[in-house]
Design an enzyme around this catalytic site. Structure first.
Site, short mmCIF file in Angstrom:
data_model
loop_
_atom_site.label_atom_id
_atom_site.label_comp_id
_atom_site.label_asym_id
_atom_site.label_seq_id
_atom_site.Cartn_x
_atom_site.Cartn_y
_atom_site.Cartn_z
N LEU A 75 -2.45 11.04 6.52
CA LEU A 75 -1.99 12.42 6.38
C LEU A 75 -1.49 12.74 4.97
CD1 LEU A 75 -0.27 12.82 9.85
CD2 LEU A 75 -2.62 13.39 9.18
N CYS A 76 -1.72 11.84 4.01
CA CYS A 76 -1.34 12.11 2.62
C CYS A 76 -2.37 13.03 1.97
CB CYS A 76 -1.27 10.81 1.82
SG CYS A 76 0.21 9.85 2.12
N HIS A 77 -1.86 13.91 1.11
CA HIS A 77 -2.73 14.80 0.36
C HIS A 77 -3.28 14.05 -0.87
CE1 HIS A 77 -0.15 17.61 2.56
NE2 HIS A 77 -1.13 18.48 2.45
N MET A 113 4.83 8.39 -1.38
CA MET A 113 3.88 7.48 -0.74
C MET A 113 3.01 6.77 -1.77
SD MET A 113 4.82 7.55 2.30
CE MET A 113 3.63 6.33 2.78
N GLU A 114 2.68 7.46 -2.84
CA GLU A 114 1.88 6.84 -3.90
C GLU A 114 2.68 5.72 -4.58
OE1 GLU A 114 -0.05 10.53 -2.78
OE2 GLU A 114 2.04 10.04 -3.16
N ASP A 128 -2.04 -12.65 -3.11
CA ASP A 128 -3.44 -13.06 -3.14
C ASP A 128 -3.73 -14.00 -4.30
OD1 ASP A 128 -6.25 -12.96 -2.31
OD2 ASP A 128 -6.54 -11.83 -4.17
#
Length: 160
Positions: A75-77, A113-114, A128
């Site tokens: 739901l992120c733009h 969120m980014e 990793d």
């Protein structure tokens, strides 16, 4: 639904309409860390990890992740990001690596969120790059440290 913006009146998940919100300068900074043994950290500091430059690769991965956030979080733009900076600092006291990610945009919604995605993916990339040496590494401390801009103004995570 308790003021949760990503749900409609029937409780269905929706993408928030930000079309009527003003365009403002927005910044978010997030953190993460990865704990490892002192021996594993020594490989990071000395640059002797078999896969190469751990911190450099993780920095690029974090930057790329911020740019792809809307592909990962449903739901992120998609946003016109103007800056992504990812800093990875070896910390012998942890022992491990501390990560901060700063993201900026000028737009109608924030970049928390980014920034969180950038910090998280940078930490995952460190894992990793070093998993052949140590599988017991632990990722944590993922949090928004600072958010500026928009209707809600400035948020700064309390120390501690």
């Amino acid at each position: 639904m308790s003021g949760l913006t990503h749900f409609d009146a029937e409780g269905r998940a929706i993408m928030v309409d930000v079309g009527d919100k003003p365009v403002t300068s927005r910044t978010a900074t997030a953190s993460a860390h990865i704990i490892m043994t002192a021996e594993t950290l020594a490989h990071v500091i000395a640059g002797t990890a078999k896969k190469g430059d751990v911190l450099g690769v993780a920095r690029i991965a974090g930057i790329m992740a911020a740019k792809k956030c809307s592909d990962l979080i449903p739901l992120c733009h998609p946003l016109p990001i103007t800056k992504v900076a990812v800093d990875l600092t070896p910390d012998p006291d942890l022992p491990g690596v501390r990560i901060t990610a700063e993201v900026r945009t000028t737009g109608q919604t924030g970049v928390e969120m980014e920034a969180l995605t950038a910090a998280s993916v940078a930490a995952l990339t460190v894992y990793d790059m070093l998993k052949a040496v140590e599988k017991s590494m632990e990722i944590g401390g993922i949090a928004v440290l600072l958010k500026e801009g928009g209707k809600s103004g400035t948020y700064r995570k309390a120390e501690g």
